[in-house]
Design an enzyme around this catalytic site. Structure first.
Site, PDB file in Angstrom:
ATOM      1  N   LYS A 184      -1.584  29.073 -13.294  1.00  0.00           N
ATOM      2  CA  LYS A 184      -2.515  30.107 -13.089  1.00  0.00           C
ATOM      3  C   LYS A 184      -2.716  30.904 -14.611  1.00  0.00           C
ATOM      4  O   LYS A 184      -1.865  31.530 -14.666  1.00  0.00           O
ATOM      5  CB  LYS A 184      -2.633  31.084 -12.049  1.00  0.00           C
ATOM      6  CG  LYS A 184      -3.845  31.801 -11.862  1.00  0.00           C
ATOM      7  CD  LYS A 184      -3.560  33.153 -11.327  1.00  0.00           C
ATOM      8  CE  LYS A 184      -3.210  34.056 -11.950  1.00  0.00           C
ATOM      9  NZ  LYS A 184      -4.358  34.495 -13.065  1.00  0.00           N
ATOM     10  N   GLU A 259       9.430  36.818 -17.148  1.00  0.00           N
ATOM     11  CA  GLU A 259       9.415  37.430 -18.461  1.00  0.00           C
ATOM     12  C   GLU A 259       8.342  38.320 -18.705  1.00  0.00           C
ATOM     13  O   GLU A 259       7.023  38.166 -18.655  1.00  0.00           O
ATOM     14  CB  GLU A 259       8.738  36.089 -19.519  1.00  0.00           C
ATOM     15  CG  GLU A 259       9.772  34.717 -19.317  1.00  0.00           C
ATOM     16  CD  GLU A 259      10.982  34.637 -20.001  1.00  0.00           C
ATOM     17  OE1 GLU A 259      11.117  35.725 -20.846  1.00  0.00           O
ATOM     18  OE2 GLU A 259      11.890  33.952 -19.777  1.00  0.00           O
ATOM     19  N   CYS A 293       4.951  40.742 -26.428  1.00  0.00           N
ATOM     20  CA  CYS A 293       6.045  41.451 -25.675  1.00  0.00           C
ATOM     21  C   CYS A 293       7.071  41.627 -26.502  1.00  0.00           C
ATOM     22  O   CYS A 293       7.901  42.618 -26.076  1.00  0.00           O
ATOM     23  CB  CYS A 293       6.425  40.478 -24.534  1.00  0.00           C
ATOM     24  SG  CYS A 293       6.849  38.825 -25.131  1.00  0.00           S
ATOM     25  N   GLU A 393       5.175  50.530 -22.541  1.00  0.00           N
ATOM     26  CA  GLU A 393       4.577  49.506 -23.383  1.00  0.00           C
ATOM     27  C   GLU A 393       3.297  49.686 -23.572  1.00  0.00           C
ATOM     28  O   GLU A 393       2.322  49.660 -22.768  1.00  0.00           O
ATOM     29  CB  GLU A 393       4.734  48.333 -22.825  1.00  0.00           C
ATOM     30  CG  GLU A 393       4.590  47.040 -23.627  1.00  0.00           C
ATOM     31  CD  GLU A 393       4.695  45.806 -22.752  1.00  0.00           C
ATOM     32  OE1 GLU A 393       4.398  45.679 -21.705  1.00  0.00           O
ATOM     33  OE2 GLU A 393       5.175  44.826 -23.478  1.00  0.00           O
TER      34      GLU A 393
HETATM   35  P1  NAD Z   1      -0.333  40.988 -15.897  1.00  0.00           P
HETATM   36  O1  NAD Z   1       1.070  41.207 -15.134  1.00  0.00           O
HETATM   37  O2  NAD Z   1      -1.428  41.896 -15.399  1.00  0.00           O
HETATM   38  O3  NAD Z   1      -0.861  39.655 -15.591  1.00  0.00           O
HETATM   39  C1  NAD Z   1      -0.083  38.285 -16.028  1.00  0.00           C
HETATM   40  C2  NAD Z   1      -0.611  37.361 -14.999  1.00  0.00           C
HETATM   41  O4  NAD Z   1      -0.257  37.782 -13.782  1.00  0.00           O
HETATM   42  C3  NAD Z   1      -2.140  37.139 -15.124  1.00  0.00           C
HETATM   43  O5  NAD Z   1      -2.156  35.778 -15.151  1.00  0.00           O
HETATM   44  C4  NAD Z   1      -2.488  37.864 -14.118  1.00  0.00           C
HETATM   45  O6  NAD Z   1      -3.645  37.341 -13.229  1.00  0.00           O
HETATM   46  C5  NAD Z   1      -1.277  37.627 -12.960  1.00  0.00           C
HETATM   47  N1  NAD Z   1      -1.430  38.510 -11.755  1.00  0.00           N
HETATM   48  C6  NAD Z   1      -1.810  40.009 -11.764  1.00  0.00           C
HETATM   49  N2  NAD Z   1      -1.786  40.597 -10.365  1.00  0.00           N
HETATM   50  C7  NAD Z   1      -1.219  39.671  -9.927  1.00  0.00           C
HETATM   51  C8  NAD Z   1      -0.298  39.278  -8.472  1.00  0.00           C
HETATM   52  N3  NAD Z   1      -0.354  40.534  -7.678  1.00  0.00           N
HETATM   53  N4  NAD Z   1       0.230  38.506  -8.123  1.00  0.00           N
HETATM   54  C9  NAD Z   1       0.096  37.436  -8.857  1.00  0.00           C
HETATM   55  N5  NAD Z   1      -0.278  37.222 -10.100  1.00  0.00           N
HETATM   56  C10 NAD Z   1      -0.697  38.467 -10.673  1.00  0.00           C
HETATM   57  O7  NAD Z   1      -0.039  41.173 -17.582  1.00  0.00           O
HETATM   58  P2  NAD Z   1      -1.027  41.150 -18.582  1.00  0.00           P
HETATM   59  O8  NAD Z   1      -1.681  42.518 -18.800  1.00  0.00           O
HETATM   60  O9  NAD Z   1      -1.831  39.982 -18.424  1.00  0.00           O
HETATM   61  O10 NAD Z   1       0.026  41.054 -20.029  1.00  0.00           O
HETATM   62  C11 NAD Z   1       0.669  41.602 -20.687  1.00  0.00           C
HETATM   63  C12 NAD Z   1       1.831  41.932 -20.035  1.00  0.00           C
HETATM   64  O11 NAD Z   1       2.858  40.516 -20.207  1.00  0.00           O
HETATM   65  C13 NAD Z   1       2.833  42.666 -21.137  1.00  0.00           C
HETATM   66  O12 NAD Z   1       3.605  43.257 -20.333  1.00  0.00           O
HETATM   67  C14 NAD Z   1       3.515  41.787 -21.743  1.00  0.00           C
HETATM   68  O13 NAD Z   1       4.752  42.250 -22.335  1.00  0.00           O
HETATM   69  C15 NAD Z   1       3.767  40.796 -21.074  1.00  0.00           C
HETATM   70  N6  NAD Z   1       4.268  39.630 -21.778  1.00  0.00           N
HETATM   71  C16 NAD Z   1       5.656  39.145 -21.610  1.00  0.00           C
HETATM   72  C17 NAD Z   1       6.197  38.094 -22.220  1.00  0.00           C
HETATM   73  C18 NAD Z   1       7.581  37.519 -22.007  1.00  0.00           C
HETATM   74  O14 NAD Z   1       7.731  36.450 -22.523  1.00  0.00           O
HETATM   75  N7  NAD Z   1       8.395  38.557 -21.724  1.00  0.00           N
HETATM   76  C19 NAD Z   1       5.380  37.348 -23.016  1.00  0.00           C
HETATM   77  C20 NAD Z   1       3.842  37.739 -23.118  1.00  0.00           C
HETATM   78  C21 NAD Z   1       3.666  38.946 -22.280  1.00  0.00           C
END
Ligand code: NAD
Length: 499
Positions: A184, A259, A293, A393
């Site tokens: 997804k 992650e 991240c 963050e």
């Molecule tokens: P997010 O958690 O809002 O969304 C990430 C994904 O999860 C999206 O596909 C979203 O649609 C999905 N999602 C949202 N709610 C959900 C739920 N209840 N159940 C299942 N899936 C759900 O994060 P974001 O704002 O899209 O991305 C930014 C974040 O990602 C930052 O915190 C960043 O640090 C983190 N990130 C981490 C890494 C890593 O490898 N550690 C890499 C890139 C980004």
């Protein structure tokens, strides 16, 4: 000087879901508008996956699993090599599409995102037939061997900041080890992932091995995370969502790999090579507009070199070329969405309220060309270690600057957040380099560099940054389980229980 803005690619991509090797409309015919962050124009309307579509995708992945598992490891590797080749052949299109969808400058998508994605698939192609087990010595008369088995159907949920690259990170190890996948992508940036669906078909990866279901997190993502037919969730995203994933996984106790977010400390000691540190620190925070991240979002400067460093750092920051990401000269594009820009602007307000000084930036750029899109100025502020902007963050081109006196103090500051993803230091003292690297509580540390990533090196964190590892041979452990087989090889052995 005339700048050549590259042509936007013709959008002849599929906008439907990719399930069982076919592009298909969603059951409830929901649609999601995908916007161009440069001007907020609509790029495409894609099908929105909801629960019924996720069910179909999981069923397709379940059906494909037994035969994909039986495909020889070498053949799985061969198909992944073909996919890497297909990505390279499509590199120009993929780079422009990723730029259009995310706002990453074209020079980055072309030189980093696309080649790294191909390199990651190639790496896992090579690893596929090198995943072997072991034969531990046990009691005489018995043979015990341990194999690494694929987990089964893996749900993969990824964010919007590096959509194409995450396809490599997630699909590479999952497919190499014989799992099937329901992926997804984020609702904001699904276009290159859908394009990959075409390439997956083209190279002959069997139907149902990869299924792509763009949809909203609380709908499609949540359903996937709860799904009884899914054996593991590999999640990249925010810590808040990570917690929801863990709760959703409880129904069938599926495996979870997380992650999550980060709050990287980037420490510059008094003996640092200052010019290299200035350049590296700018890359650490401003690459991809700080939407990373592992961004070095807390700049910790030794008081002896802080003034000299800041003078050079601010000069560099102010000279960054912000603009249309399709312009090859652009160094910083727009943020990926208006909503996210609001979040970053809000943190600038929070910083001011907690007594920060804005050293540069802090606003939407003034020129008219920026107004229709999601642009924001690269921003540098002073802050105290416990301020919200040093603990939470921000995920934007926003860096806090804090001065320190000595190694003990800076280690306390560096380790004072709940996160533990990446961190780094700049020094010309070899012993200090290793000593501080050992003392920083993170999954990754960079010495005299920042944000280096390679398919051969594990990527992941500790604490609120999650658990499990993407990339590296380590990720193979996260996509397999150990199976222990016992064989009685000596017919003369006495029975276990004597009567
Ligand atoms: P997010 O958690 O809002 O969304 C990430 C994904 O999860 C999206 O596909 C979203 O649609 C999905 N999602 C949202 N709610 C959900 C739920 N209840 N159940 C299942 N899936 C759900 O994060 P974001 O704002 O899209 O991305 C930014 C974040 O990602 C930052 O915190 C960043 O640090 C983190 N990130 C981490 C890494 C890593 O490898 N550690 C890499 C890139 C980004």
């Amino acid at each position: 000087m005339t700048t050549l803005v590259e042509a936007a690619p013709t959008l002849d991509i599929e906008t439907r879901l990719f399930i069982g090797g076919e592009f298909t409309d969603s059951v409830e015919a929901g649609r999601i508008a995908v916007l161009n962050p440069h001007d907020n124009s609509t790029l495409a309307e894609i099908s929105e996956a909801r629960a019924a579509d996720v069910d179909k995708a999981v069923a397709a992945a379940r059906k494909a699993f037994p035969s994909w598992k039986r495909v020889s490891a070498a053949e799985r590797g061969r198909l992944l090599l073909k996919l890497a080749d297909a990505i390279e052949a499509d590199a120009d299109y993929l780079a422009r599409l990723e730029t259009l969808d995310t706002g990453h400058p074209i020079r980055d998508t072309r030189n980093l995102d696309v080649p790294r994605t191909a390199a990651t698939f190639r790496y896992y192609a090579g690893i596929a037939d090198k995943v072997d087990g072991r034969v531990p010595p046990v009691e005489t008369g018995f043979l015990n061997y341990i194999t690494r088995e694929p987990i089964g159907v893996v749900g993969q949920i990824v964010p919007w900041n590096f959509p194409l690259m995450f396809c490599g990170w997630k699909l590479g190890p999952a497919l190499a080890t014989g799992n099937t996948v329901v992926l997804k992508p984020a609702e904001l940036t699904p276009l290159t992932t859908l394009r990959l669906g075409h390439l997956i078909n083209k190279v002959g990866i069997p139907a149902g091995v990869v299924n792509i279901v763009p949809g909203y997190g609380h709908v499609a993502g949540q359903h996937l995370a709860e799904h009884k037919g899914v054996d593991k969730i590999a999640f990249t995203g925010s810590t808040v969502t990570g917690r929801r994933i863990v709760q959703a996984s409880a129904g069938n106790l599926k495996r979870v790999q997380l992650e999550l977010g980060g709050k990287g400390a980037n420490i510059v000691f008094e003996d640092a090579p200052v010019d290299a540190a200035v350049m590296g620190s700018a890359f650490a925070i401003f690459h991809n507009q700080g939407q990373a991240c592992i961004a070095g979002s807390r700049l910790l400067l030794h008081e002896k070199i802080a003034d000299e460093f800041l003078e050079k750092f601010l000069k560099l920051t102010n000279s960054l070329k912000v603009g249309n990401p399709l312009d090859p000269q652009t160094e910083m594009g727009p943020l990926t969405s208006v909503g996210h820009r609001e979040r970053v602007l809000n943190y600038i307000q929070v910083a001011k309220e907690q007594g920060s000084r804005i050293l540069t930036g802090g606003k939407i750029p003034g020129a008219a060309e920026y107004h229709g899109g999601c642009y924001i100025e690269p921003t540098v502020v002073t802050a105290k270690p416990q301020d919200r902007v040093c603990q939470e963050e921000v995920f934007g081109p926003f860096v806090s600057v804090t001065r320190f006196k000595d190694e003990a103090e800076v280690l306390e500051i560096a380790n004072s957040t709940d996160y533990g993803l990446g961190g780094g230091l700049w020094t010309s003292n070899l012993q200090r380099g290793h000593r501080v690297a050992a003392a920083i509580r993170t999954g990754m540390v960079w010495v005299n560099t920042y944000k280096r990533v390679n398919p051969n090196s594990p990527f992941g964190g500790i604490g609120q940054s999650g658990y499990g590892r993407d990339l590296g041979a380590e990720s193979v452990m996260d996509y397999t389980y150990a199976k222990s087989v016992w064989v009685n090889v000596d017919a003369q052995l006495p029975p276990f229980y004597k009567r």
